[in-house]
Design a protein around this motif. Sequence first.
Motif, PDB file in Angstrom:
ATOM      1  N   VAL A 199      -3.078 -12.216 -14.539  1.00  0.00           N
ATOM      2  CA  VAL A 199      -2.641 -10.987 -14.295  1.00  0.00           C
ATOM      3  C   VAL A 199      -1.902 -10.520 -15.429  1.00  0.00           C
ATOM      4  CG1 VAL A 199      -1.176  -9.402 -12.881  1.00  0.00           C
ATOM      5  CG2 VAL A 199      -2.358 -11.613 -11.831  1.00  0.00           C
ATOM      6  N   PRO A 200      -2.219  -9.377 -15.958  1.00  0.00           N
ATOM      7  CA  PRO A 200      -1.345  -8.719 -17.197  1.00  0.00           C
ATOM      8  C   PRO A 200      -0.105  -8.420 -16.811  1.00  0.00           C
ATOM      9  CG  PRO A 200      -3.408  -7.446 -17.124  1.00  0.00           C
ATOM     10  CD  PRO A 200      -3.322  -8.551 -15.745  1.00  0.00           C
ATOM     11  N   ARG A 201       0.940  -8.493 -17.765  1.00  0.00           N
ATOM     12  CA  ARG A 201       2.301  -8.295 -17.846  1.00  0.00           C
ATOM     13  C   ARG A 201       2.363  -7.037 -16.971  1.00  0.00           C
ATOM     14  NH1 ARG A 201       6.855  -6.993 -21.301  1.00  0.00           N
ATOM     15  NH2 ARG A 201       8.918  -8.335 -20.621  1.00  0.00           N
ATOM     16  N   GLY A 202       1.753  -6.009 -17.492  1.00  0.00           N
ATOM     17  CA  GLY A 202       1.809  -4.642 -17.040  1.00  0.00           C
ATOM     18  C   GLY A 202       2.004  -4.635 -15.629  1.00  0.00           C
ATOM     19  N   TRP A 203       1.073  -5.308 -14.815  1.00  0.00           N
ATOM     20  CA  TRP A 203       0.824  -5.038 -13.603  1.00  0.00           C
ATOM     21  C   TRP A 203       2.186  -5.858 -12.857  1.00  0.00           C
ATOM     22  CZ3 TRP A 203      -1.488  -3.201  -9.919  1.00  0.00           C
ATOM     23  CH2 TRP A 203      -2.549  -2.464  -9.814  1.00  0.00           C
ATOM     24  N   ALA A 204       2.531  -6.817 -13.474  1.00  0.00           N
ATOM     25  CA  ALA A 204       3.869  -7.184 -12.638  1.00  0.00           C
ATOM     26  C   ALA A 204       5.092  -6.201 -12.810  1.00  0.00           C
ATOM     27  CB  ALA A 204       4.447  -8.542 -13.409  1.00  0.00           C
ATOM     28  N   ILE A 205       5.001  -5.319 -13.947  1.00  0.00           N
ATOM     29  CA  ILE A 205       6.072  -4.550 -13.968  1.00  0.00           C
ATOM     30  C   ILE A 205       5.879  -3.300 -13.082  1.00  0.00           C
ATOM     31  CG2 ILE A 205       6.982  -2.831 -15.729  1.00  0.00           C
ATOM     32  CD1 ILE A 205       6.675  -4.897 -17.779  1.00  0.00           C
ATOM     33  N   SER A 206       4.709  -2.967 -12.931  1.00  0.00           N
ATOM     34  CA  SER A 206       4.235  -1.862 -12.106  1.00  0.00           C
ATOM     35  C   SER A 206       4.525  -2.191 -10.553  1.00  0.00           C
ATOM     36  CB  SER A 206       2.626  -1.409 -12.151  1.00  0.00           C
ATOM     37  OG  SER A 206       2.005  -0.639 -11.331  1.00  0.00           O
ATOM     38  N   LEU A 207       4.213  -3.386  -9.977  1.00  0.00           N
ATOM     39  CA  LEU A 207       4.463  -3.808  -8.665  1.00  0.00           C
ATOM     40  C   LEU A 207       5.919  -4.075  -8.596  1.00  0.00           C
ATOM     41  CD1 LEU A 207       1.828  -6.675  -8.764  1.00  0.00           C
ATOM     42  CD2 LEU A 207       1.942  -4.519  -7.365  1.00  0.00           C
ATOM     43  N   ALA A 208       6.856  -4.552  -9.474  1.00  0.00           N
ATOM     44  CA  ALA A 208       8.121  -4.653  -9.458  1.00  0.00           C
ATOM     45  C   ALA A 208       9.085  -3.120  -9.352  1.00  0.00           C
ATOM     46  CB  ALA A 208       8.668  -4.985 -10.639  1.00  0.00           C
ATOM     47  N   LEU A 209       8.173  -2.135 -10.299  1.00  0.00           N
ATOM     48  CA  LEU A 209       8.734  -0.680 -10.061  1.00  0.00           C
ATOM     49  C   LEU A 209       8.577  -0.182  -8.563  1.00  0.00           C
ATOM     50  CD1 LEU A 209       9.806   1.900 -11.320  1.00  0.00           C
ATOM     51  CD2 LEU A 209       7.457   2.425 -11.953  1.00  0.00           C
ATOM     52  N   HIS A 210       7.413  -0.547  -8.071  1.00  0.00           N
ATOM     53  CA  HIS A 210       7.126   0.099  -6.802  1.00  0.00           C
ATOM     54  C   HIS A 210       8.226  -0.601  -5.720  1.00  0.00           C
ATOM     55  CE1 HIS A 210       3.219   1.350  -8.039  1.00  0.00           C
ATOM     56  NE2 HIS A 210       3.224   2.206  -6.863  1.00  0.00           N
ATOM     57  N   LEU A 211       8.281  -1.818  -5.799  1.00  0.00           N
ATOM     58  CA  LEU A 211       9.149  -2.639  -4.969  1.00  0.00           C
ATOM     59  C   LEU A 211      10.780  -2.252  -5.074  1.00  0.00           C
ATOM     60  CD1 LEU A 211       7.891  -6.001  -5.003  1.00  0.00           C
ATOM     61  CD2 LEU A 211       7.828  -4.774  -3.278  1.00  0.00           C
ATOM     62  N   TYR A 212      11.032  -1.725  -6.240  1.00  0.00           N
ATOM     63  CA  TYR A 212      12.467  -1.273  -6.525  1.00  0.00           C
ATOM     64  C   TYR A 212      12.573   0.362  -5.926  1.00  0.00           C
ATOM     65  CZ  TYR A 212      16.020   1.143  -9.151  1.00  0.00           C
ATOM     66  OH  TYR A 212      17.288   1.967  -9.668  1.00  0.00           O
ATOM     67  N   LEU A 213      11.574   1.057  -6.032  1.00  0.00           N
ATOM     68  CA  LEU A 213      11.470   2.329  -5.333  1.00  0.00           C
ATOM     69  C   LEU A 213      11.515   2.156  -3.780  1.00  0.00           C
ATOM     70  CD1 LEU A 213       8.880   4.192  -7.668  1.00  0.00           C
ATOM     71  CD2 LEU A 213      11.531   4.513  -7.563  1.00  0.00           C
ATOM     72  N   ASP A 214      10.977   1.021  -3.171  1.00  0.00           N
ATOM     73  CA  ASP A 214      10.988   0.824  -1.738  1.00  0.00           C
ATOM     74  C   ASP A 214      12.279   0.407  -1.301  1.00  0.00           C
ATOM     75  OD1 ASP A 214       8.124   1.297  -1.867  1.00  0.00           O
ATOM     76  OD2 ASP A 214       7.586  -0.760  -1.663  1.00  0.00           O
ATOM     77  N   PHE A 215      12.940  -0.258  -1.968  1.00  0.00           N
ATOM     78  CA  PHE A 215      14.289  -0.966  -1.652  1.00  0.00           C
ATOM     79  C   PHE A 215      15.274   0.293  -1.610  1.00  0.00           C
ATOM     80  CE2 PHE A 215      18.454  -2.561  -2.808  1.00  0.00           C
ATOM     81  CZ  PHE A 215      18.625  -3.426  -1.680  1.00  0.00           C
ATOM     82  N   ILE A 216      15.208   1.037  -2.871  1.00  0.00           N
ATOM     83  CA  ILE A 216      16.354   1.976  -3.020  1.00  0.00           C
ATOM     84  C   ILE A 216      16.007   3.029  -2.178  1.00  0.00           C
ATOM     85  CG2 ILE A 216      16.812   3.746  -4.786  1.00  0.00           C
ATOM     86  CD1 ILE A 216      17.920   0.929  -5.688  1.00  0.00           C
TER      87      ILE A 216
END
Length: 232
Positions: A199-216
């Motif tokens: 998995v490219p690093r960009g995918w990990a960051i993209s998924l992390a951004l989605h989870l961040y927005l979900d939590f906030i």
Amino acid sequence: MENQIYARADEGLNTFYAKVYGFMGMGVGLSALVSFMMLTVEALRNHMVLTLTTRPYMLFIILFAEIGLVVAASRSAAKNSPMALPLFLFYSVVNGYTLSFIIARYTGTTVYQALISASIMFMVMAVVGKLTKKDLSGIGRACYAGVIGIIIASVVNFFMQSPAISYAISIIGVIIFSGLIAWDNQRIRLVYEQSNGNVPRGWAISLALHLYLDFINLFLFLLRIFGSGRSN
């Protein structure tokens, strides 16, 4: 031999989950730190008061800038650009700044109730998303459509100023973002499996951004529910 292969696959998947959550944790941590400083450091608190009394329009400008940062971070992550993580972290800092203006309206007890509830709900739905064998893509699409509905309803209620509608939006928001947490956690596994673990690093960051927005967003909707009639 077969058991060893499955064990390595599970280990690789868990490592990828840890990587995604590591990025998400960095974002949430930065937002929490900035908000805490804004609410506790006297000079920064004075800045908040000054902004609210003399330059409230600045908050709207910053909110639009945040949207631009989310778009830019998402595009950079999709391109696997080295700028993806700095943009995500910078957005987390800016969002921590704007969150402080919202949190300041509520009592400390209300904020802690919302934060603890959001954390517990996030963990539960994350486990559901990771472990369930059921395809949650349909739920994910419905939830994304629901986000658009919430945005439209919130804009309408901005002019109507109806407490009942605001409360209903908050309840629906909690349901929608709970569903998105489960779906985005399942997506982590799907992305890993579809890329055979590369998995490219960009995918990990993209998924992390989605989870961040979900939590906030889950935290903010719970904050509105718990703080109904009890804001400062």
